[in-house]
Design a protein around this motif. Sequence first.
Motif, PDB file in Angstrom:
ATOM      1  N   ASP A  54      71.833  40.409  28.719  1.00 52.65           N
ATOM      2  CA  ASP A  54      73.476  39.876  28.303  1.00 52.65           C
ATOM      3  C   ASP A  54      73.376  39.265  26.742  1.00 52.65           C
ATOM      4  OD1 ASP A  54      72.416  37.481  29.061  1.00 52.65           O
ATOM      5  OD2 ASP A  54      73.962  37.054  30.332  1.00 52.65           O
ATOM      6  N   LYS A  55      74.617  38.799  26.449  1.00 48.65           N
ATOM      7  CA  LYS A  55      74.535  38.440  25.063  1.00 48.65           C
ATOM      8  C   LYS A  55      74.110  37.291  25.022  1.00 48.65           C
ATOM      9  CE  LYS A  55      79.460  40.241  24.661  1.00 48.65           C
ATOM     10  NZ  LYS A  55      80.891  40.012  24.259  1.00 48.65           N
ATOM     11  N   ALA A  56      73.606  36.417  25.800  1.00 51.21           N
ATOM     12  CA  ALA A  56      72.854  35.088  25.759  1.00 51.21           C
ATOM     13  C   ALA A  56      71.467  35.535  25.097  1.00 51.21           C
ATOM     14  CB  ALA A  56      72.751  34.266  26.900  1.00 51.21           C
ATOM     15  N   TYR A  57      71.028  36.668  25.376  1.00 52.41           N
ATOM     16  CA  TYR A  57      69.638  37.319  24.703  1.00 52.41           C
ATOM     17  C   TYR A  57      69.813  37.858  23.227  1.00 52.41           C
ATOM     18  CZ  TYR A  57      68.113  36.046  29.267  1.00 52.41           C
ATOM     19  OH  TYR A  57      67.805  35.292  30.444  1.00 52.41           O
ATOM     20  N   THR A  88      69.355  20.186  38.484  1.00 54.10           N
ATOM     21  CA  THR A  88      69.647  21.352  38.573  1.00 54.10           C
ATOM     22  C   THR A  88      68.359  22.083  38.171  1.00 54.10           C
ATOM     23  OG1 THR A  88      70.444  21.466  36.248  1.00 54.10           O
ATOM     24  CG2 THR A  88      71.914  21.011  38.271  1.00 54.10           C
ATOM     25  N   THR A  89      68.496  23.650  38.768  1.00 59.43           N
ATOM     26  CA  THR A  89      67.255  24.425  38.481  1.00 59.43           C
ATOM     27  C   THR A  89      67.857  25.912  38.080  1.00 59.43           C
ATOM     28  OG1 THR A  89      65.702  23.069  39.686  1.00 59.43           O
ATOM     29  CG2 THR A  89      65.052  25.169  38.999  1.00 59.43           C
ATOM     30  N   ARG A  90      67.397  26.454  37.116  1.00 59.76           N
ATOM     31  CA  ARG A  90      67.621  28.002  36.951  1.00 59.76           C
ATOM     32  C   ARG A  90      66.384  28.773  37.057  1.00 59.76           C
ATOM     33  NH1 ARG A  90      70.924  28.309  31.608  1.00 59.76           N
ATOM     34  NH2 ARG A  90      71.546  30.518  32.509  1.00 59.76           N
ATOM     35  N   PHE A  91      66.968  30.126  37.527  1.00 58.10           N
ATOM     36  CA  PHE A  91      65.716  31.054  37.513  1.00 58.10           C
ATOM     37  C   PHE A  91      66.106  31.948  36.410  1.00 58.10           C
ATOM     38  CE2 PHE A  91      64.403  29.504  41.659  1.00 58.10           C
ATOM     39  CZ  PHE A  91      63.293  29.519  41.511  1.00 58.10           C
ATOM     40  N   HIS A  92      65.279  32.531  35.620  1.00 55.82           N
ATOM     41  CA  HIS A  92      65.179  33.621  34.780  1.00 55.82           C
ATOM     42  C   HIS A  92      64.287  34.598  35.240  1.00 55.82           C
ATOM     43  CE1 HIS A  92      67.230  30.815  32.040  1.00 55.82           C
ATOM     44  NE2 HIS A  92      66.355  29.800  32.274  1.00 55.82           N
ATOM     45  N   THR A 139      63.533  27.133  35.175  1.00 60.98           N
ATOM     46  CA  THR A 139      63.576  26.202  33.910  1.00 60.98           C
ATOM     47  C   THR A 139      64.852  25.115  34.443  1.00 60.98           C
ATOM     48  OG1 THR A 139      65.523  27.501  33.027  1.00 60.98           O
ATOM     49  CG2 THR A 139      63.290  27.874  32.194  1.00 60.98           C
ATOM     50  N   PRO A 140      64.675  23.918  33.835  1.00 61.82           N
ATOM     51  CA  PRO A 140      65.909  23.085  33.903  1.00 61.82           C
ATOM     52  C   PRO A 140      67.398  23.724  33.912  1.00 61.82           C
ATOM     53  CG  PRO A 140      64.358  22.067  32.455  1.00 61.82           C
ATOM     54  CD  PRO A 140      63.905  23.305  32.736  1.00 61.82           C
ATOM     55  N   GLY A 141      68.141  23.321  34.638  1.00 65.48           N
ATOM     56  CA  GLY A 141      69.606  23.763  34.524  1.00 65.48           C
ATOM     57  C   GLY A 141      70.229  23.883  33.430  1.00 65.48           C
ATOM     58  N   GLN A 142      70.133  22.901  32.497  1.00 71.08           N
ATOM     59  CA  GLN A 142      70.621  22.853  31.149  1.00 71.08           C
ATOM     60  C   GLN A 142      70.025  23.640  29.972  1.00 71.08           C
ATOM     61  OE1 GLN A 142      68.914  20.360  32.403  1.00 71.08           O
ATOM     62  NE2 GLN A 142      67.706  19.226  30.926  1.00 71.08           N
ATOM     63  N   ALA A 143      68.750  24.282  30.382  1.00 73.13           N
ATOM     64  CA  ALA A 143      68.022  25.051  29.416  1.00 73.13           C
ATOM     65  C   ALA A 143      68.752  26.449  29.176  1.00 73.13           C
ATOM     66  CB  ALA A 143      66.605  25.297  29.952  1.00 73.13           C
ATOM     67  N   GLY A 144      68.666  26.831  27.886  1.00 67.19           N
ATOM     68  CA  GLY A 144      69.172  28.056  27.706  1.00 67.19           C
ATOM     69  C   GLY A 144      68.496  29.317  28.018  1.00 67.19           C
ATOM     70  N   ASP A 145      69.319  30.431  27.909  1.00 62.07           N
ATOM     71  CA  ASP A 145      68.620  31.889  28.454  1.00 62.07           C
ATOM     72  C   ASP A 145      67.360  32.172  27.319  1.00 62.07           C
ATOM     73  OD1 ASP A 145      70.232  31.875  30.642  1.00 62.07           O
ATOM     74  OD2 ASP A 145      71.507  32.782  29.764  1.00 62.07           O
ATOM     75  N   ALA A 146      67.569  32.271  26.233  1.00 63.05           N
ATOM     76  CA  ALA A 146      67.008  32.899  25.307  1.00 63.05           C
ATOM     77  C   ALA A 146      65.454  32.427  25.140  1.00 63.05           C
ATOM     78  CB  ALA A 146      67.571  32.766  23.504  1.00 63.05           C
TER      79      ALA A 146
END
Length: 151
Positions: free
Chosen positions: A57-60, A2-6, A21-28
């Motif tokens: 959002d709250k994740a940051y 999986t992959t995520r875009f920030h 980032t990888p899908g399991q990576a956090g936002d912060a």
Amino acid sequence: MTTRFHLAAHSLCRPLAFVRTPGQAGDAPAFPEVMVRLRVPRPIRRPRTTPDVVLADKAYSSRAIRTPLRRAGILAVIPQPSDQAANCKRRGSRGGRPPAFDRDAYKQRNTVERCINKLKQWRGLPTRYDKTATIYIAGPHIAAIFIWSAR
């Protein structure tokens, strides 16, 4: 797999900066890299590297993110999660003052979600058909070019 875009988005739902980032990576942890890649467009002069306001959002919500923003003179409009607020309240006067939060300004954060939805209209991005990361990262950049040139 999986992959995520920030990403950072313009107030007109246009993407400004991407980080994959990888899908399991956090936002912060991805936030500083997004801020490094950010260029805020201006009509006549060259682009600035710092925005006036950061809506997140709250994740940051962390001291590691709020402190550099405060030092750079950037207003951080980030809600505080209930567990952080309860921890500060439990510590009493040592918990510190709660961070300022502008509800009216936070209502504009939906532009980031709308920008993500525009990017997801490109079928290859949410499903990730590309095997290599270098080819996959080109997709959002091409989509951003089309989004910026559409208006």
